[in-house]
Design a protein around this motif. Structure first.
Motif, PDB file in Angstrom:
ATOM      1  N   ARG A  71      51.456  20.554  87.578  1.00 36.29           N
ATOM      2  CA  ARG A  71      51.669  19.168  88.009  1.00 36.29           C
ATOM      3  C   ARG A  71      52.831  19.149  88.984  1.00 36.29           C
ATOM      4  NH1 ARG A  71      54.467  14.210  86.714  1.00 36.29           N
ATOM      5  NH2 ARG A  71      53.045  12.442  86.427  1.00 36.29           N
ATOM      6  N   ALA A  72      52.656  18.450  90.116  1.00 39.60           N
ATOM      7  CA  ALA A  72      53.681  18.437  91.163  1.00 39.60           C
ATOM      8  C   ALA A  72      53.690  17.070  91.833  1.00 39.60           C
ATOM      9  CB  ALA A  72      53.417  19.539  92.178  1.00 39.60           C
ATOM     10  N   ASN A  73      54.286  16.094  91.172  1.00 40.64           N
ATOM     11  CA  ASN A  73      54.305  14.724  91.683  1.00 40.64           C
ATOM     12  C   ASN A  73      55.559  14.364  92.455  1.00 40.64           C
ATOM     13  OD1 ASN A  73      51.872  14.392  90.392  1.00 40.64           O
ATOM     14  ND2 ASN A  73      52.431  12.467  89.387  1.00 40.64           N
ATOM     15  N   TYR A  74      56.695  14.978  92.090  1.00 37.48           N
ATOM     16  CA  TYR A  74      57.972  14.495  92.616  1.00 37.48           C
ATOM     17  C   TYR A  74      58.434  15.310  93.817  1.00 37.48           C
ATOM     18  CZ  TYR A  74      58.002  11.546  88.554  1.00 37.48           C
ATOM     19  OH  TYR A  74      57.663  10.590  87.624  1.00 37.48           O
ATOM     20  N   MET A  75      58.846  14.573  94.863  1.00 37.93           N
ATOM     21  CA  MET A  75      59.157  15.199  96.147  1.00 37.93           C
ATOM     22  C   MET A  75      60.584  14.981  96.603  1.00 37.93           C
ATOM     23  SD  MET A  75      55.644  14.178  98.176  1.00 37.93           S
ATOM     24  CE  MET A  75      55.784  12.443  97.702  1.00 37.93           C
ATOM     25  N   ARG A  76      61.322  14.070  95.959  1.00 34.20           N
ATOM     26  CA  ARG A  76      62.669  13.710  96.405  1.00 34.20           C
ATOM     27  C   ARG A  76      63.718  14.144  95.387  1.00 34.20           C
ATOM     28  NH1 ARG A  76      59.196   9.559  97.277  1.00 34.20           N
ATOM     29  NH2 ARG A  76      58.863   8.899  99.445  1.00 34.20           N
ATOM     30  N   PRO A  77      64.910  14.514  95.850  1.00 34.50           N
ATOM     31  CA  PRO A  77      65.972  14.911  94.922  1.00 34.50           C
ATOM     32  C   PRO A  77      66.248  13.845  93.875  1.00 34.50           C
ATOM     33  CG  PRO A  77      66.597  15.465  97.164  1.00 34.50           C
ATOM     34  CD  PRO A  77      65.348  14.638  97.265  1.00 34.50           C
ATOM     35  N   ASN A  78      66.517  14.320  92.661  1.00 35.90           N
ATOM     36  CA  ASN A  78      66.896  13.478  91.522  1.00 35.90           C
ATOM     37  C   ASN A  78      65.765  12.615  90.982  1.00 35.90           C
ATOM     38  OD1 ASN A  78      69.545  14.321  90.989  1.00 35.90           O
ATOM     39  ND2 ASN A  78      70.371  13.022  92.603  1.00 35.90           N
ATOM     40  N   GLU A  79      64.522  12.900  91.383  1.00 35.86           N
ATOM     41  CA  GLU A  79      63.404  12.254  90.709  1.00 35.86           C
ATOM     42  C   GLU A  79      63.109  12.986  89.390  1.00 35.86           C
ATOM     43  OE1 GLU A  79      61.017  10.049  94.295  1.00 35.86           O
ATOM     44  OE2 GLU A  79      60.297  12.043  93.746  1.00 35.86           O
ATOM     45  N   ASN A  80      62.125  12.497  88.643  1.00 36.71           N
ATOM     46  CA  ASN A  80      61.868  12.991  87.286  1.00 36.71           C
ATOM     47  C   ASN A  80      61.105  14.313  87.288  1.00 36.71           C
ATOM     48  OD1 ASN A  80      63.020  10.550  86.648  1.00 36.71           O
ATOM     49  ND2 ASN A  80      61.217   9.696  85.663  1.00 36.71           N
ATOM     50  N   ARG A 124      74.680  12.477  88.302  1.00 38.52           N
ATOM     51  CA  ARG A 124      73.795  13.215  89.195  1.00 38.52           C
ATOM     52  C   ARG A 124      74.531  13.580  90.479  1.00 38.52           C
ATOM     53  NH1 ARG A 124      68.283  11.751  88.078  1.00 38.52           N
ATOM     54  NH2 ARG A 124      68.098  11.836  85.804  1.00 38.52           N
ATOM     55  N   MET A 125      74.237  14.761  90.986  1.00 40.21           N
ATOM     56  CA  MET A 125      74.770  15.162  92.280  1.00 40.21           C
ATOM     57  C   MET A 125      74.080  14.368  93.392  1.00 40.21           C
ATOM     58  SD  MET A 125      76.991  17.502  91.585  1.00 40.21           S
ATOM     59  CE  MET A 125      77.407  18.815  90.444  1.00 40.21           C
ATOM     60  N   ASP A 126      74.744  14.259  94.516  1.00 40.09           N
ATOM     61  CA  ASP A 126      74.160  13.581  95.667  1.00 40.09           C
ATOM     62  C   ASP A 126      73.114  14.468  96.327  1.00 40.09           C
ATOM     63  OD1 ASP A 126      75.619  15.010  98.176  1.00 40.09           O
ATOM     64  OD2 ASP A 126      76.990  14.817  96.480  1.00 40.09           O
ATOM     65  N   THR A 127      72.277  13.854  97.133  1.00 40.26           N
ATOM     66  CA  THR A 127      71.178  14.569  97.783  1.00 40.26           C
ATOM     67  C   THR A 127      71.684  15.738  98.627  1.00 40.26           C
ATOM     68  OG1 THR A 127      69.740  12.634  97.821  1.00 40.26           O
ATOM     69  CG2 THR A 127      69.303  14.337  99.461  1.00 40.26           C
ATOM     70  N   ALA A 128      72.766  15.543  99.358  1.00 39.60           N
ATOM     71  CA  ALA A 128      73.279  16.609 100.230  1.00 39.60           C
ATOM     72  C   ALA A 128      73.667  17.840  99.420  1.00 39.60           C
ATOM     73  CB  ALA A 128      74.471  16.104 101.032  1.00 39.60           C
ATOM     74  N   THR A 129      74.253  17.640  98.244  1.00 45.63           N
ATOM     75  CA  THR A 129      74.629  18.776  97.393  1.00 45.63           C
ATOM     76  C   THR A 129      73.388  19.488  96.874  1.00 45.63           C
ATOM     77  OG1 THR A 129      76.699  17.726  96.732  1.00 45.63           O
ATOM     78  CG2 THR A 129      75.838  19.459  95.295  1.00 45.63           C
ATOM     79  N   ILE A 130      72.409  18.729  96.388  1.00 44.27           N
ATOM     80  CA  ILE A 130      71.181  19.336  95.856  1.00 44.27           C
ATOM     81  C   ILE A 130      70.465  20.137  96.936  1.00 44.27           C
ATOM     82  CG2 ILE A 130      68.912  18.842  94.866  1.00 44.27           C
ATOM     83  CD1 ILE A 130      70.249  16.361  93.567  1.00 44.27           C
ATOM     84  N   GLU A 131      70.460  19.616  98.151  1.00 41.14           N
ATOM     85  CA  GLU A 131      69.737  20.290  99.230  1.00 41.14           C
ATOM     86  C   GLU A 131      70.476  21.505  99.772  1.00 41.14           C
ATOM     87  OE1 GLU A 131      68.701  17.140 101.938  1.00 41.14           O
ATOM     88  OE2 GLU A 131      66.914  16.620 100.762  1.00 41.14           O
ATOM     89  N   GLN A 132      71.670  21.788  99.262  1.00 36.66           N
ATOM     90  CA  GLN A 132      72.308  23.066  99.573  1.00 36.66           C
ATOM     91  C   GLN A 132      71.567  24.235  98.925  1.00 36.66           C
ATOM     92  OE1 GLN A 132      76.565  23.342  98.818  1.00 36.66           O
ATOM     93  NE2 GLN A 132      76.813  21.160  99.191  1.00 36.66           N
TER      94      GLN A 132
END
Length: 214
Positions: A71-80, A124-132
């Protein structure tokens, strides 16, 4: 749970090819995520292995998963992402008082949090941190099974609440997980076993030891 000795690698910092990065982990020991912690309600156990290594600047994780469905529904940082086919890595630098949870689904979509086991303290970390965190994923179907792999290149700067992220020679506490809350066969398996009445990975008292080779 037997401690893991995390090997130190020498990977040039300008290495961006994931096939080259993975080649550095070829001889790193493989570990299993195989503890079915709630067998009565959730008996399904995908086959899951992982490798872990480090350099002076990064942690490297490589997961291999075989399960019936993906299953692969979530595409954005910090989604479920835990509702999808998901692997997770929780790490504590301070003897389990606080810890980071890094959760990534089969698409490489990430969620990173920090705090104590009291969820009111977690953030939660911010998007910029997660995308590192650089990710590489691959999915193959074979004999009615889905085989997928996830490679994570995690900069130590992600652990932003630590005064010192040097890993060499340290022993830290961690756990590794595979879950899929909204799959047809939900499951919650771990590397270090969890003795708790209901599914909950936020149980740092059950973390195992990682010793970073010097």
């Amino acid at each position: 749970m037997k401690p893991i000795l995390v090997p130190s690698l020498h990977i040039p910092e300008n290495t961006t090819s994931f096939s080259v990065l993975a080649s550095y982990l070829a001889d790193v020991p493989t570990h299993t995520i195989s503890h079915v912690n709630w067998p009565q309600e959730y008996p399904y156990k995908p086959e899951v292995t992982f490798k872990i290594a480090y350099t002076a600047t990064h942690l490297y994780l490589q997961y291999q998963v075989q399960e019936e469905l993906v299953r692969a529904n979530y595409m954005r940082p910090n989604e479920n992402v835990w509702e999808d086919s998901c692997v997770e890595f929780f790490l504590s630098f301070d003897q389990k008082k606080t810890y980071y949870n890094l959760e990534f689904n089969v698409l490489g979509t990430g969620l990173i949090g920090y705090g104590s086991a009291d969820k009111k303290t977690r953030q939660r970390m911010d998007t910029a941190t997660i995308e590192q965190v650089a990710t590489f994923t691959e999915v193959v179907q074979r004999n009615g099974q889905k085989l997928w792999s996830l490679f994570l290149e995690i900069p130590l700067t992600v652990f932003k609440f630590e005064a010192d992220t040097t890993l060499k020679g340290k022993t830290l506490q961690a756990n590794f997980y595979k879950c899929g809350d909204h799959l047809p066969k939900p499951h919650f398996i771990s590397w270090s076993p969890i003795d708790y009445p209901t599914p909950n990975f936020h149980q740092p008292q059950f973390f195992g030891d990682l010793t970073f080779d010097s």
